[in-house]
Design an enzyme around this catalytic site. Sequence first.
Site, PDB file in Angstrom:
ATOM      1  N   SER A  90       0.832  -1.198   0.000  1.00  0.00           N
ATOM      2  CA  SER A  90       0.000   0.000   0.000  1.00  0.00           C
ATOM      3  C   SER A  90       0.871   1.255   0.000  1.00  0.00           C
ATOM      4  O   SER A  90       1.679   1.447  -0.879  1.00  0.00           O
ATOM      5  CB  SER A  90      -0.971  -0.035   1.178  1.00  0.00           C
ATOM      6  OG  SER A  90      -1.951   0.956   1.047  1.00  0.00           O
TER       7      SER A  90
ATOM      8  N   ASP B 147      -2.310   6.348  -3.957  1.00  0.00           N
ATOM      9  CA  ASP B 147      -1.140   5.678  -3.391  1.00  0.00           C
ATOM     10  C   ASP B 147      -0.663   4.571  -4.341  1.00  0.00           C
ATOM     11  O   ASP B 147      -1.281   4.340  -5.389  1.00  0.00           O
ATOM     12  CB  ASP B 147      -1.458   5.161  -1.984  1.00  0.00           C
ATOM     13  CG  ASP B 147      -2.461   4.024  -1.967  1.00  0.00           C
ATOM     14  OD1 ASP B 147      -3.182   3.842  -2.971  1.00  0.00           O
ATOM     15  OD2 ASP B 147      -2.538   3.308  -0.949  1.00  0.00           O
TER      16      ASP B 147
ATOM     17  N   ASP C  92      -0.781   1.329  -4.742  1.00  0.00           N
ATOM     18  CA  ASP C  92      -1.663   0.292  -5.278  1.00  0.00           C
ATOM     19  C   ASP C  92      -3.054   0.827  -5.596  1.00  0.00           C
ATOM     20  O   ASP C  92      -3.963   0.066  -5.924  1.00  0.00           O
ATOM     21  CB  ASP C  92      -1.739  -0.912  -4.347  1.00  0.00           C
ATOM     22  CG  ASP C  92      -2.471  -0.637  -3.053  1.00  0.00           C
ATOM     23  OD1 ASP C  92      -2.356   0.499  -2.545  1.00  0.00           O
ATOM     24  OD2 ASP C  92      -3.158  -1.538  -2.541  1.00  0.00           O
TER      25      ASP C  92
ATOM     26  N   ASP D 171      -5.582   2.095  -3.935  1.00  0.00           N
ATOM     27  CA  ASP D 171      -6.821   1.863  -3.176  1.00  0.00           C
ATOM     28  C   ASP D 171      -7.177   3.091  -2.338  1.00  0.00           C
ATOM     29  O   ASP D 171      -8.321   3.245  -1.924  1.00  0.00           O
ATOM     30  CB  ASP D 171      -6.746   0.593  -2.329  1.00  0.00           C
ATOM     31  CG  ASP D 171      -5.642   0.594  -1.279  1.00  0.00           C
ATOM     32  OD1 ASP D 171      -4.844   1.555  -1.233  1.00  0.00           O
ATOM     33  OD2 ASP D 171      -5.572  -0.378  -0.504  1.00  0.00           O
TER      34      ASP D 171
END
Length: 578
Positions: free
Chosen positions: A150, A303, A305, A307
């Site tokens: 993340s 960010d 990834d 999400d």
Amino acid sequence: MALTPEIHAKINNWLTPSYDHQTQAEIRELLAANQDDFLSDAFYRNLEFGTGGLRGIMGAGSNRMNRYTLGMAAQGLSNYLVQSFPGQEIKVAVAHDSRNNSRLFAELVSAIFSANGITVYLFEALRPTPELSFAIRHLGCQSGCVVTASHNPKEYNGFKVYWNDGAQVVAPHDKNIIREVEAIQSVADVRFEADNSRIHLIGEELDAAYLAQVKALSINPAAIQRQHDLKIVYTPLHGTGITMVPRALAQLGFTNVHIVEAQATPDGNFPTVQSPNPEEKVAMQMALDQAKALDADLVLATDPDSDRVGIAVKNNHGEWVLVNGNQTAALLTHYLLSARSQAGKTTDQDFIVYTIVTSDVLGDIARHQGVKAYQTLTGFKYIAGIIRDLEGQQNYIGGGEESYGYMIGDFVRDKDAISACALLAEMAAAAKDQGRTLYQEMVQMYCTYGFYKEHLISLTKKGQRGAEEIQEMMAELRANPPRTIAGLPVVELRDYKTGRIRDLRTNLETETGLESSNVLQFILEDGSKISARPSGTEPKIKFYFSVRQPLKSAVDFDLADKLAGEKIQRIIDDMQLN
């Protein structure tokens, strides 16, 4: 810290031919340099496979993210899948972000799945986590995983595991997978040799299907058409968002999107930021500078990834300010419910979901709009669980949590910055269509539903001692809960670990109605809420603060905001959390 005999034994095991030369060389270098503290942290435990998967610093060692710790986790998951779906063709989708080693790790777990007779759908290149969630249901998979850490610093990587509904694993599967992973006692138990006939690359077909679902979320395409040249600055912070966000915005009809080119190329070293976290102003600075130069309407940042999404807007004084996670969740909820109502799309079965540490204004908005609101523990797997339980009976509209995560529509079962970016841009276009900025929209929202101000403090406690300190802090708060905070009586204590809520005025106890989680909440006489929660993925303990302040008119907002901020600071001072 001197190395214990147990750690020495572990190190010696990693210096055997079961481990590759590069791994052994890294360990020998650390031994030669007398890096005992570093080695102790790398070997004092096995990297924990938690309820969501693995996350850790990359490197050699049993407490590090590497091909061996990841391989044992993937083998344990494979074993559990084979047990859970006997006689079926088992299918798993695999994705990864832009981090160092992410592609390598994604190919590694794909090889292990295939070696266990599992069909693998591996994305041809990096993709956002929410698209992985979508792919699981779209392809009829029993499970899926994404290699990502993340928004953690560049030293980290991780492995998130999903079940057949596209959500991160929950009970009983989470504990059962952990049991299977822990049963893998040696790297000799891991099947590393790929069966390439079982690995299938996926890409554009999934992209198109996913983007079609994002486009279908649009409520007010006419406003976008009129405001198509809304000036948007977007940064993917060197992550996966570059693959989808520009396409999603273009598909909705936005024609004036400016990408921060210095942060557009995926790069696991995140060279332009200290931490690729859109919650932090320093990570957003390049985008803010570009927005100021362009006199933009909206800044969006995702960010690595994709999400989480962070946004920035101009305030009433023409200054660029970050909109925090609670404010963004409230704005999205307000827009989704009011725009759907205006478009005649509301049903009696509509509902939203938000977490126990997210602003209660979301519940107030839902009640005002005549829509059901449910609260869950922190984590989108719990939001997904409510969707799963109510499927076919009620209609999920959206949900969110304070940590910059939002899920609009149910085609993805995890937080989704791609669809959030699309709807945030639409919301800004709809506001501009009415002659208002997004900031003015937010102030008016608080005037209508009530003004809440939130703040978060994260205390980082690294290493073995740090983990112990966090547990000690929670134990002390439970054993000796404060009777007053900042001069105000604590009137209610909510302990989500025991599942009990105690009214301190009457001593009556009720149940939280949620599964056990290590969270404590203190409710003050004036309605202020303080939450203490150790992070499940990072060496941190988080304290969340939420206060209410009267607000009757938009002209009073700056004063109300100042007074609420002072109230939060008094609470922080009294709890000695500075």
